[in-house]
Design a protein around this motif. Sequence first.
Motif, PDB file in Angstrom:
ATOM      1  N   ASP A 176      56.785  94.329  48.746  1.00  0.00           N
ATOM      2  CA  ASP A 176      55.456  93.719  48.633  1.00  0.00           C
ATOM      3  C   ASP A 176      55.315  92.621  49.696  1.00  0.00           C
ATOM      4  O   ASP A 176      55.760  91.483  49.508  1.00  0.00           O
ATOM      5  CB  ASP A 176      55.324  93.137  47.208  1.00  0.00           C
ATOM      6  N   LEU A 177      54.659  92.969  50.820  1.00  0.00           N
ATOM      7  CA  LEU A 177      54.601  92.012  51.937  1.00  0.00           C
ATOM      8  C   LEU A 177      53.703  90.814  51.639  1.00  0.00           C
ATOM      9  O   LEU A 177      53.911  89.728  52.178  1.00  0.00           O
ATOM     10  CB  LEU A 177      54.161  92.723  53.221  1.00  0.00           C
ATOM     11  N   GLU A 178      52.705  90.986  50.783  1.00  0.00           N
ATOM     12  CA  GLU A 178      51.870  89.844  50.402  1.00  0.00           C
ATOM     13  C   GLU A 178      52.703  88.841  49.608  1.00  0.00           C
ATOM     14  O   GLU A 178      52.616  87.633  49.803  1.00  0.00           O
ATOM     15  CB  GLU A 178      50.650  90.303  49.582  1.00  0.00           C
ATOM     16  N   LEU A 179      53.529  89.386  48.709  1.00  0.00           N
ATOM     17  CA  LEU A 179      54.421  88.505  47.940  1.00  0.00           C
ATOM     18  C   LEU A 179      55.382  87.793  48.900  1.00  0.00           C
ATOM     19  O   LEU A 179      55.620  86.584  48.784  1.00  0.00           O
ATOM     20  CB  LEU A 179      55.213  89.332  46.918  1.00  0.00           C
ATOM     21  N   ALA A 180      55.894  88.541  49.878  1.00  0.00           N
ATOM     22  CA  ALA A 180      56.832  87.937  50.838  1.00  0.00           C
ATOM     23  C   ALA A 180      56.179  86.757  51.547  1.00  0.00           C
ATOM     24  O   ALA A 180      56.780  85.686  51.693  1.00  0.00           O
ATOM     25  CB  ALA A 180      57.284  88.977  51.858  1.00  0.00           C
ATOM     26  N   LYS A 181      54.916  86.942  51.959  1.00  0.00           N
ATOM     27  CA  LYS A 181      54.217  85.860  52.672  1.00  0.00           C
ATOM     28  C   LYS A 181      54.045  84.637  51.785  1.00  0.00           C
ATOM     29  O   LYS A 181      54.041  83.504  52.256  1.00  0.00           O
ATOM     30  CB  LYS A 181      52.859  86.338  53.165  1.00  0.00           C
ATOM     31  N   ALA A 182      53.886  84.884  50.494  1.00  0.00           N
ATOM     32  CA  ALA A 182      53.743  83.752  49.572  1.00  0.00           C
ATOM     33  C   ALA A 182      55.084  83.040  49.356  1.00  0.00           C
ATOM     34  O   ALA A 182      55.123  81.843  49.093  1.00  0.00           O
ATOM     35  CB  ALA A 182      53.190  84.250  48.236  1.00  0.00           C
ATOM     36  N   ILE A 183      56.177  83.794  49.473  1.00  0.00           N
ATOM     37  CA  ILE A 183      57.504  83.183  49.271  1.00  0.00           C
ATOM     38  C   ILE A 183      57.926  82.371  50.504  1.00  0.00           C
ATOM     39  O   ILE A 183      58.554  81.317  50.382  1.00  0.00           O
ATOM     40  CB  ILE A 183      58.564  84.279  48.985  1.00  0.00           C
ATOM     41  N   LEU A 184      57.569  82.850  51.708  1.00  0.00           N
ATOM     42  CA  LEU A 184      58.063  82.238  52.953  1.00  0.00           C
ATOM     43  C   LEU A 184      57.962  80.705  52.981  1.00  0.00           C
ATOM     44  O   LEU A 184      58.960  80.039  53.273  1.00  0.00           O
ATOM     45  CB  LEU A 184      57.340  82.845  54.164  1.00  0.00           C
TER      46      LEU A 184
END
Length: 452
Positions: free
Chosen positions: A393-401
């Motif tokens: 989930d790349l959107e989730l990844a962006k939120a984690i970064l």
Amino acid sequence: MRSINPYTQELIAEYEEHRLEEVQLFITKADRAQHLWANNPLSERVSYMRALALTLRSQKAELARLMTSEMGKPISESLAEVEKCAWLAEYLSEESHLGLDSRDVITEARHSYVTYEALGLILAVMPWNFPLWQVLQLSLPAIVAGNGILLKHASNVWGTALSIEKLFIQAGFPDHLFTTLLLTSKSIEPVVAHPAVRAVSLTGSESAGKSIAATAGRHLKKAVLELGGSDAFLVLPDAELQEAAVTAMQSRMLNSGQVCISAKRFLIHEDIFDDFVDAQIDLLSQLSIGDPMLPTTHIGPLARPELLLQLEAQLQASLQMGATCIYGGKRFNSHPQILEPSLLIDIQPDMPVWSEETFGPVMPLMRFKTLEEGIRLANDSRFGLGASIWTGDLELAKAILPKIEAGSVFVNSMVKSDPRLPFGGIKHSGFGRELSVEGIKEFVNIKTNWIN
Ligand code: NAP
């Protein structure tokens, strides 16, 4: 100083440390060379980088063999290291990559602008683990910016240190612009104190970083520190499991586990933990261990005998605290400097294999239940060099970064250095940046110019 092959245990060479008077003379010559170099236009300075890339490639095999014999990394990795250095030199041969053009600023002056001018001589205190790359990663951006370099290399790779000095001469750089000083760490202070030395950059352990920062502070010199790391490798349940497992293994086992930015703390979601463990055992069992001069070898000796003793102590203490070793865990064929790749589970955060940096092929795996717990555990380290996150989930990844405390965060990829991107850490992993425009500007005088 004795250079000993960590695999064969044979003496390669003996070197004499430079005397203080010799060092003073070298610095005087380097200072003169640097002033002339800085007066050359940028276009001329960058033109030397292409010649350096060619020189590196023409000597790839010899350089690789020298590095492997001095510090034991698998020969395929030594060859790749030379190639990466040539790439860096080529990258820096394009002026547009450097960010050194002056910048006009509109003010009430007739003309006001900012320029980026060389500082002078930079002392580079370097580690043995990437004996060519670490030196060039720091030196080449500093040199294109107009600086000169004094190299104090790790005491076990002085053959490589002398070869690097020769490379600059062979590529046509002015004599003394890059100077190798054969010094042990005890003899550094007079170099830091010299008025022509304007900054010091150390890549190495936390303790060496603290020591050099204190020395630099005593002499009011700028310091850049690239220190240790204990990067988290966070695998979420929706990650591509096999790809994550392969990359985890490669990141941890590269250079026989002696990499600052290798993943060292593996956080695996509980739903996929057992599958990840099985995949890891399968991958580790395929590694070939032994003579680093063989092109098929993946894991060779650690660079120095005391490094294995230190790693074994971390391993033993963790086992006594309740960790379980489910693969490896002992010396390979009783070799004095080779540890088998080792997989550990039942990890607690206070165990040395988790809370300290481990510099060798040791892979501790910890389960986590929720994303919040995973992020908290990833940040629960005094280091802050890199981190790798695995999710579909790349959107989730962006939120984690933005929640990850590290100098570099890579999603679905291994953390690595790249000439195009800045490299460095936060917390006890150091301060300052190498590579990219940020690295080039670490060693410049950012000068305000005002004309009325
Ligand atoms: P190290 O023992 O700290 O040595 C690094 C360099 O510092 C060597 O040239 C060493 O010289 C010198 N040195 C050691 N103690 C010193 C002191 N008190 N004052 C001044 N200089 C001193 O580290 P290493 O064992 O070579 O390298 C492994 C460490 O480097 C790991 O922690 C690794 O994570 C870190 N590292 C960080 C990066 C990064 O970019 N962040 C990259 C690579 C490695 P002698 O050999 O003469 O002692």
